[in-house]
Design a protein around this motif. Structure first.
Motif, PDB file in Angstrom:
ATOM      1  N   SER A 118       0.742  -1.044   0.079  1.00 33.19           N
ATOM      2  CA  SER A 118      -0.044  -0.147   0.040  1.00 33.19           C
ATOM      3  C   SER A 118       0.711   1.189  -0.091  1.00 33.19           C
ATOM      4  CB  SER A 118      -1.054  -0.029   1.109  1.00 33.19           C
ATOM      5  OG  SER A 118      -0.359   0.017   2.468  1.00 33.19           O
ATOM      6  N   GLN A 119       2.157   1.086  -0.191  1.00 34.39           N
ATOM      7  CA  GLN A 119       3.222   2.222  -0.211  1.00 34.39           C
ATOM      8  C   GLN A 119       2.880   3.136   0.867  1.00 34.39           C
ATOM      9  OE1 GLN A 119       4.967   3.276  -3.635  1.00 34.39           O
ATOM     10  NE2 GLN A 119       5.226   0.995  -3.786  1.00 34.39           N
ATOM     11  N   GLN A 120       2.749   2.441   2.115  1.00 35.58           N
ATOM     12  CA  GLN A 120       2.661   3.161   3.334  1.00 35.58           C
ATOM     13  C   GLN A 120       4.225   3.360   4.050  1.00 35.58           C
ATOM     14  OE1 GLN A 120      -0.075   4.406   5.090  1.00 35.58           O
ATOM     15  NE2 GLN A 120      -0.695   4.082   2.932  1.00 35.58           N
ATOM     16  N   PRO A 121       4.401   4.303   4.885  1.00 34.73           N
ATOM     17  CA  PRO A 121       5.761   4.557   5.467  1.00 34.73           C
ATOM     18  C   PRO A 121       6.183   3.293   6.196  1.00 34.73           C
ATOM     19  CG  PRO A 121       4.559   6.220   5.928  1.00 34.73           C
ATOM     20  CD  PRO A 121       3.558   5.582   5.332  1.00 34.73           C
ATOM     21  N   LEU A 122       7.384   2.925   6.012  1.00 32.08           N
ATOM     22  CA  LEU A 122       7.958   1.690   6.721  1.00 32.08           C
ATOM     23  C   LEU A 122       8.412   2.296   8.151  1.00 32.08           C
ATOM     24  CD1 LEU A 122       9.876  -0.029   3.878  1.00 32.08           C
ATOM     25  CD2 LEU A 122       7.762  -0.496   4.787  1.00 32.08           C
ATOM     26  N   PRO A 123       8.490   1.475   9.043  1.00 30.56           N
ATOM     27  CA  PRO A 123       9.082   1.878  10.314  1.00 30.56           C
ATOM     28  C   PRO A 123      10.511   2.214  10.283  1.00 30.56           C
ATOM     29  CG  PRO A 123       8.883  -0.403  10.449  1.00 30.56           C
ATOM     30  CD  PRO A 123       8.237  -0.115   9.003  1.00 30.56           C
ATOM     31  N   SER A 124      10.882   3.527  10.987  1.00 29.04           N
ATOM     32  CA  SER A 124      12.220   3.883  10.949  1.00 29.04           C
ATOM     33  C   SER A 124      12.886   3.363  12.216  1.00 29.04           C
ATOM     34  CB  SER A 124      12.379   5.159  10.598  1.00 29.04           C
ATOM     35  OG  SER A 124      11.441   5.972  11.567  1.00 29.04           O
ATOM     36  N   LYS A 125      12.488   3.120  13.246  1.00 29.19           N
ATOM     37  CA  LYS A 125      13.017   2.793  14.515  1.00 29.19           C
ATOM     38  C   LYS A 125      12.539   1.289  14.891  1.00 29.19           C
ATOM     39  CE  LYS A 125      13.293   7.169  16.267  1.00 29.19           C
ATOM     40  NZ  LYS A 125      12.958   8.252  17.562  1.00 29.19           N
ATOM     41  N   ILE A 126      13.526   0.077  14.252  1.00 29.16           N
ATOM     42  CA  ILE A 126      13.158  -1.174  14.362  1.00 29.16           C
ATOM     43  C   ILE A 126      14.363  -1.634  14.911  1.00 29.16           C
ATOM     44  CG2 ILE A 126      14.078  -1.523  12.105  1.00 29.16           C
ATOM     45  CD1 ILE A 126      12.023  -3.661  11.690  1.00 29.16           C
ATOM     46  N   ALA A 127      14.204  -2.635  16.019  1.00 31.10           N
ATOM     47  CA  ALA A 127      15.193  -3.347  16.770  1.00 31.10           C
ATOM     48  C   ALA A 127      14.755  -5.000  17.001  1.00 31.10           C
ATOM     49  CB  ALA A 127      15.796  -2.789  17.766  1.00 31.10           C
ATOM     50  N   ILE A 128      14.626  -5.578  16.011  1.00 30.52           N
ATOM     51  CA  ILE A 128      14.094  -7.147  15.995  1.00 30.52           C
ATOM     52  C   ILE A 128      15.598  -7.982  16.278  1.00 30.52           C
ATOM     53  CG2 ILE A 128      13.202  -9.060  14.682  1.00 30.52           C
ATOM     54  CD1 ILE A 128      11.805  -6.968  13.105  1.00 30.52           C
ATOM     55  N   ALA A 129      16.561  -7.507  15.934  1.00 30.89           N
ATOM     56  CA  ALA A 129      17.905  -8.551  15.911  1.00 30.89           C
ATOM     57  C   ALA A 129      18.121  -8.700  17.450  1.00 30.89           C
ATOM     58  CB  ALA A 129      18.933  -8.008  15.184  1.00 30.89           C
ATOM     59  N   PRO A 130      18.448  -7.355  18.381  1.00 24.49           N
ATOM     60  CA  PRO A 130      18.430  -7.725  19.656  1.00 24.49           C
ATOM     61  C   PRO A 130      17.787  -8.745  20.286  1.00 24.49           C
ATOM     62  CG  PRO A 130      18.475  -5.429  19.121  1.00 24.49           C
ATOM     63  CD  PRO A 130      18.072  -6.284  18.099  1.00 24.49           C
ATOM     64  N   MET A 131      16.284  -8.828  20.071  1.00 24.62           N
ATOM     65  CA  MET A 131      15.376  -9.866  20.712  1.00 24.62           C
ATOM     66  C   MET A 131      15.656 -11.149  20.164  1.00 24.62           C
ATOM     67  SD  MET A 131      13.011 -10.242  22.597  1.00 24.62           S
ATOM     68  CE  MET A 131      11.378 -10.967  22.999  1.00 24.62           C
ATOM     69  N   ALA A 132      16.172 -11.186  18.872  1.00 21.26           N
ATOM     70  CA  ALA A 132      16.342 -12.573  18.144  1.00 21.26           C
ATOM     71  C   ALA A 132      17.643 -13.096  18.952  1.00 21.26           C
ATOM     72  CB  ALA A 132      16.496 -12.331  16.740  1.00 21.26           C
ATOM     73  N   GLN A 133      18.705 -12.293  19.326  1.00 20.68           N
ATOM     74  CA  GLN A 133      19.953 -12.660  19.711  1.00 20.68           C
ATOM     75  C   GLN A 133      19.625 -13.109  21.447  1.00 20.68           C
ATOM     76  OE1 GLN A 133      21.970  -8.919  19.498  1.00 20.68           O
ATOM     77  NE2 GLN A 133      22.742  -9.357  17.355  1.00 20.68           N
ATOM     78  N   TYR A 134      18.768 -12.489  21.921  1.00 21.50           N
ATOM     79  CA  TYR A 134      18.338 -12.954  23.023  1.00 21.50           C
ATOM     80  C   TYR A 134      17.786 -14.439  23.156  1.00 21.50           C
ATOM     81  CZ  TYR A 134      16.042 -12.919  27.677  1.00 21.50           C
ATOM     82  OH  TYR A 134      15.516 -13.317  29.038  1.00 21.50           O
ATOM     83  N   VAL A 135      16.535 -14.369  22.501  1.00 24.40           N
ATOM     84  CA  VAL A 135      15.826 -15.617  22.478  1.00 24.40           C
ATOM     85  C   VAL A 135      16.551 -16.731  21.864  1.00 24.40           C
ATOM     86  CG1 VAL A 135      13.923 -16.462  21.350  1.00 24.40           C
ATOM     87  CG2 VAL A 135      13.767 -14.122  22.161  1.00 24.40           C
ATOM     88  N   TRP A 136      17.320 -16.681  20.710  1.00 25.88           N
ATOM     89  CA  TRP A 136      18.229 -17.650  20.253  1.00 25.88           C
ATOM     90  C   TRP A 136      19.733 -17.804  20.625  1.00 25.88           C
ATOM     91  CZ3 TRP A 136      15.323 -15.593  15.474  1.00 25.88           C
ATOM     92  CH2 TRP A 136      13.977 -16.071  15.573  1.00 25.88           C
TER      93      TRP A 136
END
Length: 105
Positions: free
Chosen positions: A64-82
């Motif tokens: 839908s050509q909406q703005p994408l998130p500009s503050k994203i931090a998924i990797a730290p959670m993944a590093q913690y979980v895995w």
């Protein structure tokens, strides 16, 4: 250009989840998907959050050509979980790259 690069990362996430046999054929219950906790950590494993919440939402934003998130931090959670799962390293790298791309780094 940002949409195309983001799509490549989203496909890489999906491919890694499938390669690691973390891709589910069964959708979680609606109540689990309705969680308001970050990463739905109270109701879903991280891989299900990626598959059933994050990826669909990102695809929707792109289509839908909406703005994408500009503050994203998924990797730290993944590093913690895995942290103890060496086999997830490639998936974490893809998530790090997506964080950097959308964070403008």
């Amino acid at each position: 250009m940002l949409y195309q690069q983001t799509l490549l990362h989203l496909h890489a996430i999906e491919n890694e989840l499938k390669r690691l046999a973390m891709w589910s054929a069964t959708k979680p219950a609606a109540i689990a998907l309705a969680s308001t906790a970050p990463f739905a950590c109270d109701t879903l494993p991280l891989e299900h959050w990626l598959q059933f919440i994050f990826l669909p939402k990102m695809h929707q934003l792109i289509s839908s050509q909406q703005p994408l998130p500009s503050k994203i931090a998924i990797a730290p959670m993944a590093q913690y979980v895995w942290a103890q799962k060496q086999e997830t390293r490639d998936l974490i790298v893809v998530l790090e790259r997506l964080d950097e791309l959308l964070g403008g780094k």
